[in-house]
Write an enzyme that holds these catalytic residues in place. Structure first.
Site, PDB file in Angstrom:
ATOM      1  N   ALA A 105       0.873  -1.180   0.000  1.00  0.00           N
ATOM      2  CA  ALA A 105       0.000   0.000   0.000  1.00  0.00           C
ATOM      3  C   ALA A 105       0.904   1.222   0.000  1.00  0.00           C
ATOM      4  O   ALA A 105       2.052   1.164   0.465  1.00  0.00           O
ATOM      5  CB  ALA A 105      -0.888  -0.021   1.230  1.00  0.00           C
ATOM      6  N   GLY A 113       0.552  -5.048   0.794  1.00  0.00           N
ATOM      7  CA  GLY A 113      -0.624  -5.129  -0.074  1.00  0.00           C
ATOM      8  C   GLY A 113      -0.336  -5.793  -1.410  1.00  0.00           C
ATOM      9  O   GLY A 113      -1.235  -6.347  -2.042  1.00  0.00           O
ATOM     10  N   GLU A 131      -0.532  -9.402  -0.770  1.00  0.00           N
ATOM     11  CA  GLU A 131      -1.960  -9.705  -0.557  1.00  0.00           C
ATOM     12  C   GLU A 131      -2.737  -9.707  -1.871  1.00  0.00           C
ATOM     13  O   GLU A 131      -3.659 -10.493  -2.058  1.00  0.00           O
ATOM     14  CB  GLU A 131      -2.551  -8.683   0.412  1.00  0.00           C
ATOM     15  CG  GLU A 131      -1.949  -8.812   1.802  1.00  0.00           C
ATOM     16  CD  GLU A 131      -2.395  -7.690   2.725  1.00  0.00           C
ATOM     17  OE1 GLU A 131      -1.954  -6.546   2.519  1.00  0.00           O
ATOM     18  OE2 GLU A 131      -3.205  -7.968   3.625  1.00  0.00           O
ATOM     19  N   GLU A 135       4.234  -5.181   7.247  1.00  0.00           N
ATOM     20  CA  GLU A 135       3.421  -4.162   7.935  1.00  0.00           C
ATOM     21  C   GLU A 135       3.802  -3.995   9.400  1.00  0.00           C
ATOM     22  O   GLU A 135       3.710  -2.905   9.962  1.00  0.00           O
ATOM     23  CB  GLU A 135       1.919  -4.517   7.833  1.00  0.00           C
ATOM     24  CG  GLU A 135       1.312  -4.298   6.463  1.00  0.00           C
ATOM     25  CD  GLU A 135       1.457  -5.482   5.514  1.00  0.00           C
ATOM     26  OE1 GLU A 135       2.286  -6.382   5.787  1.00  0.00           O
ATOM     27  OE2 GLU A 135       0.749  -5.504   4.491  1.00  0.00           O
TER      28      GLU A 135
HETATM   29  N1  DAK Z   1       4.593   3.218  -0.738  1.00  0.00           N
HETATM   30  C1  DAK Z   1       4.987   4.371  -1.318  1.00  0.00           C
HETATM   31  N2  DAK Z   1       6.151   4.506  -1.982  1.00  0.00           N
HETATM   32  C2  DAK Z   1       6.958   3.433  -2.051  1.00  0.00           C
HETATM   33  C3  DAK Z   1       6.616   2.188  -1.462  1.00  0.00           C
HETATM   34  C4  DAK Z   1       5.362   2.102  -0.775  1.00  0.00           C
HETATM   35  N3  DAK Z   1       4.917   0.963  -0.231  1.00  0.00           N
HETATM   36  N4  DAK Z   1       7.637   1.320  -1.680  1.00  0.00           N
HETATM   37  C5  DAK Z   1       8.563   2.004  -2.394  1.00  0.00           C
HETATM   38  N5  DAK Z   1       8.169   3.262  -2.618  1.00  0.00           N
HETATM   39  C6  DAK Z   1       8.888   4.320  -3.336  1.00  0.00           C
HETATM   40  C7  DAK Z   1      10.054   4.823  -2.531  1.00  0.00           C
HETATM   41  O1  DAK Z   1       9.644   5.784  -1.592  1.00  0.00           O
HETATM   42  C8  DAK Z   1      10.929   5.421  -3.630  1.00  0.00           C
HETATM   43  O2  DAK Z   1      10.386   6.649  -4.015  1.00  0.00           O
HETATM   44  P1  DAK Z   1      11.355   7.924  -4.307  1.00  0.00           P
HETATM   45  O3  DAK Z   1      12.143   8.128  -3.062  1.00  0.00           O
HETATM   46  O4  DAK Z   1      12.198   7.473  -5.483  1.00  0.00           O
HETATM   47  O5  DAK Z   1      10.404   9.038  -4.634  1.00  0.00           O
HETATM   48  C9  DAK Z   1      10.715   4.443  -4.793  1.00  0.00           C
HETATM   49  O6  DAK Z   1       9.473   3.769  -4.505  1.00  0.00           O
HETATM   50  C10 DAK Z   1      11.802   3.392  -4.891  1.00  0.00           C
HETATM   51  O7  DAK Z   1      11.937   2.770  -3.638  1.00  0.00           O
HETATM   52  P2  DAK Z   1      13.353   2.666  -2.861  1.00  0.00           P
HETATM   53  O8  DAK Z   1      14.224   3.792  -3.230  1.00  0.00           O
HETATM   54  O9  DAK Z   1      13.041   2.448  -1.421  1.00  0.00           O
HETATM   55  O10 DAK Z   1      13.929   1.326  -3.518  1.00  0.00           O
HETATM   56  P3  DAK Z   1      14.878   0.253  -2.842  1.00  0.00           P
HETATM   57  O11 DAK Z   1      15.279  -0.659  -3.936  1.00  0.00           O
HETATM   58  O12 DAK Z   1      15.960   0.911  -2.039  1.00  0.00           O
HETATM   59  O13 DAK Z   1      13.946  -0.551  -1.810  1.00  0.00           O
HETATM   60  C11 DAK Z   1      11.929  -1.689  -1.106  1.00  0.00           C
HETATM   61  C12 DAK Z   1      12.848  -1.254  -2.291  1.00  0.00           C
HETATM   62  C13 DAK Z   1      10.680  -2.311  -1.712  1.00  0.00           C
HETATM   63  C14 DAK Z   1      12.648  -2.708  -0.240  1.00  0.00           C
HETATM   64  C15 DAK Z   1      11.596  -0.427  -0.255  1.00  0.00           C
HETATM   65  O14 DAK Z   1      11.094   0.586  -1.146  1.00  0.00           O
HETATM   66  C16 DAK Z   1      10.546  -0.702   0.777  1.00  0.00           C
HETATM   67  O15 DAK Z   1      10.836  -1.265   1.839  1.00  0.00           O
HETATM   68  N6  DAK Z   1       9.303  -0.263   0.511  1.00  0.00           N
HETATM   69  C17 DAK Z   1       8.226  -0.349   1.457  1.00  0.00           C
HETATM   70  C18 DAK Z   1       7.746  -1.781   1.524  1.00  0.00           C
HETATM   71  C19 DAK Z   1       6.633  -1.930   2.532  1.00  0.00           C
HETATM   72  O16 DAK Z   1       6.841  -1.673   3.728  1.00  0.00           O
HETATM   73  N7  DAK Z   1       5.494  -2.359   2.067  1.00  0.00           N
HETATM   74  C20 DAK Z   1       4.337  -2.527   2.905  1.00  0.00           C
HETATM   75  C21 DAK Z   1       3.534  -1.263   2.878  1.00  0.00           C
HETATM   76  S1  DAK Z   1       2.249  -1.313   4.064  1.00  0.00           S
HETATM   77  C22 DAK Z   1      -5.101  -2.043   5.030  1.00  0.00           C
HETATM   78  C23 DAK Z   1      -4.895  -2.483   3.775  1.00  0.00           C
HETATM   79  C24 DAK Z   1      -3.631  -2.689   3.339  1.00  0.00           C
HETATM   80  C25 DAK Z   1      -2.563  -2.444   4.135  1.00  0.00           C
HETATM   81  C26 DAK Z   1      -2.785  -2.013   5.406  1.00  0.00           C
HETATM   82  C27 DAK Z   1      -4.048  -1.795   5.864  1.00  0.00           C
HETATM   83  N8  DAK Z   1      -6.417  -1.871   5.456  1.00  0.00           N
HETATM   84  C28 DAK Z   1      -7.464  -2.233   4.512  1.00  0.00           C
HETATM   85  C29 DAK Z   1      -6.719  -1.573   6.796  1.00  0.00           C
HETATM   86  C30 DAK Z   1      -1.277  -2.681   3.589  1.00  0.00           C
HETATM   87  C31 DAK Z   1      -0.219  -2.088   4.061  1.00  0.00           C
HETATM   88  C32 DAK Z   1       1.032  -2.145   3.316  1.00  0.00           C
HETATM   89  O17 DAK Z   1       1.161  -2.713   2.275  1.00  0.00           O
END
Ligand code: DAK
Length: 263
Positions: free
Chosen positions: A66, A111, A114, A134
């Site tokens: 997400a 997400g 998921e 998460e």
């Molecule tokens: N959201 C927004 N931007 C993201 C992103 C994300 N999840 N993942 C990556 N990006 C963006 C980065 O901010 C960066 O943007 P700029 O800085 O270039 O503007 C660009 O994508 C490239 O990412 P990185 O520079 O970080 O690239 P790396 O190769 O260094 O790292 C990575 C890749 C995938 C390991 C890292 O980006 C990362 O850890 N990303 C976050 C992964 C994450 O934590 N995903 C889970 C998100 S929480 C719900 C429904 C759903 C959910 C919750 C509640 N309800 C219905 C209640 C779900 C929650 C989630 O999914």
């Protein structure tokens, strides 16, 4: 409708829906989720589409989760709306009356993992990284991860992934049954399209009945599941495809299924 964050193409009965925000690693924001909702409706009402493939644009990710930028700014009320519409669209994906294959490469996190879990099965490139991180953000999966992952791989493995938030490789994902097949990156598209084309030659009514029987059966006890299967089987026999399939066998020729799907 013009899509800004999705791309929808179709060829010979197989549609491909691409999440298209590569600069943000295809992170799921509300614009994308609204477009997905619309695209799923249009796919469901298009009789020419037999199979759907879901994938992500760019080399790096299927979907990195997400959109954290958006989540960070949500008020509690907006969070509830995001949660409701997000869960509804993922459930719509799972209930789509045609088979859906997740073609996954790179990051499939949160997400994104998921989203893949709501598809009927997953093929992944060797370089895929799955995870439900998460917990590291102080939240929990909200697009069905706690439910669908546990049903697919068992509660112990699901809890370990959710509690630790750790990334797992495609090989590990295949080992625990999260992924059906792992392919070298350059062979992934061909591998997925091959199985999609094979499935698209089958009868739509029987594909739909089989999908519903498995999905609904997983949420119930065996006796009720067997009753569901009986009813679905009986309905299939009312379809022209069942007539064609059995006749073709007796005439020693290949069946040509033409549907229709009773949607
Ligand atoms: N959201 C927004 N931007 C993201 C992103 C994300 N999840 N993942 C990556 N990006 C963006 C980065 O901010 C960066 O943007 P700029 O800085 O270039 O503007 C660009 O994508 C490239 O990412 P990185 O520079 O970080 O690239 P790396 O190769 O260094 O790292 C990575 C890749 C995938 C390991 C890292 O980006 C990362 O850890 N990303 C976050 C992964 C994450 O934590 N995903 C889970 C998100 S929480 C719900 C429904 C759903 C959910 C919750 C509640 N309800 C219905 C209640 C779900 C929650 C989630 O999914």
């Amino acid at each position: 409708m013009e899509y800004s964050s999705l791309e929808l193409t179709s060829s010979e009965g197989v549609a491909t829906l691409t999440f298209n925000r590569p600069k943000a690693l295809n992170a799921l924001n509300s614009v994308l989720l609204n477009e997905l909702d619309h695209a799923l409706d249009s796919i469901a009402s298009d009789e020419s589409i037999s199979v759907l493939i879901l994938t992500g644009a760019g080399e790096k990710a299927f979907i990195a989760g997400a959109d954290i930028t958006e989540i960070a700014t949500l008020t509690p009320l907006a969070a509830k709306k995001f949660a409701q519409s997000g869960q509804a669209v993922i459930s719509k994906l799972q209930a789509l009356p045609i088979p859906v294959i997740a073609m996954v490469h790179g990051y499939a996190l949160g997400g994104g993992c998921e989203m893949a879990l709501a598809c009927d099965f997953i093929y992944a490139s060797e370089k895929t990284v799955f995870g439900l991180p998460e917990i590291n953000l102080g939240i929990i999966p909200g697009f069905g991860g706690t439910q669908r992952l546990a049903r697919l791989v068992g509660s112990g493995l699901a809890k370990e992934m959710i509690f630790t938030g750790r990334h797992i490789t495609a090989a590990e994902a295949a080992n625990i049954g999260l992924v059906n097949k792992v392919l070298p990156p350059e062979e992934l598209r061909t591998g997925v399209e091959e199985v999609a084309r094979l499935i698209s030659t089958k009868g739509k009514a029987s594909l739909c009945a089989a999908k519903q029987a498995v999905n609904q059966g997983l949420n119930t006890d065996l006796t009720t599941g067997l009753a569901l299967e009986r009813d679905a089987f009986a309905l299939c026999l009312a379809s022209p495809d069942a007539q064609e399939g059995t006749t073709a066998f007796l005439e020693k020729r290949k069946p040509v299924f033409k549907g229709p799907l009773h949607r």
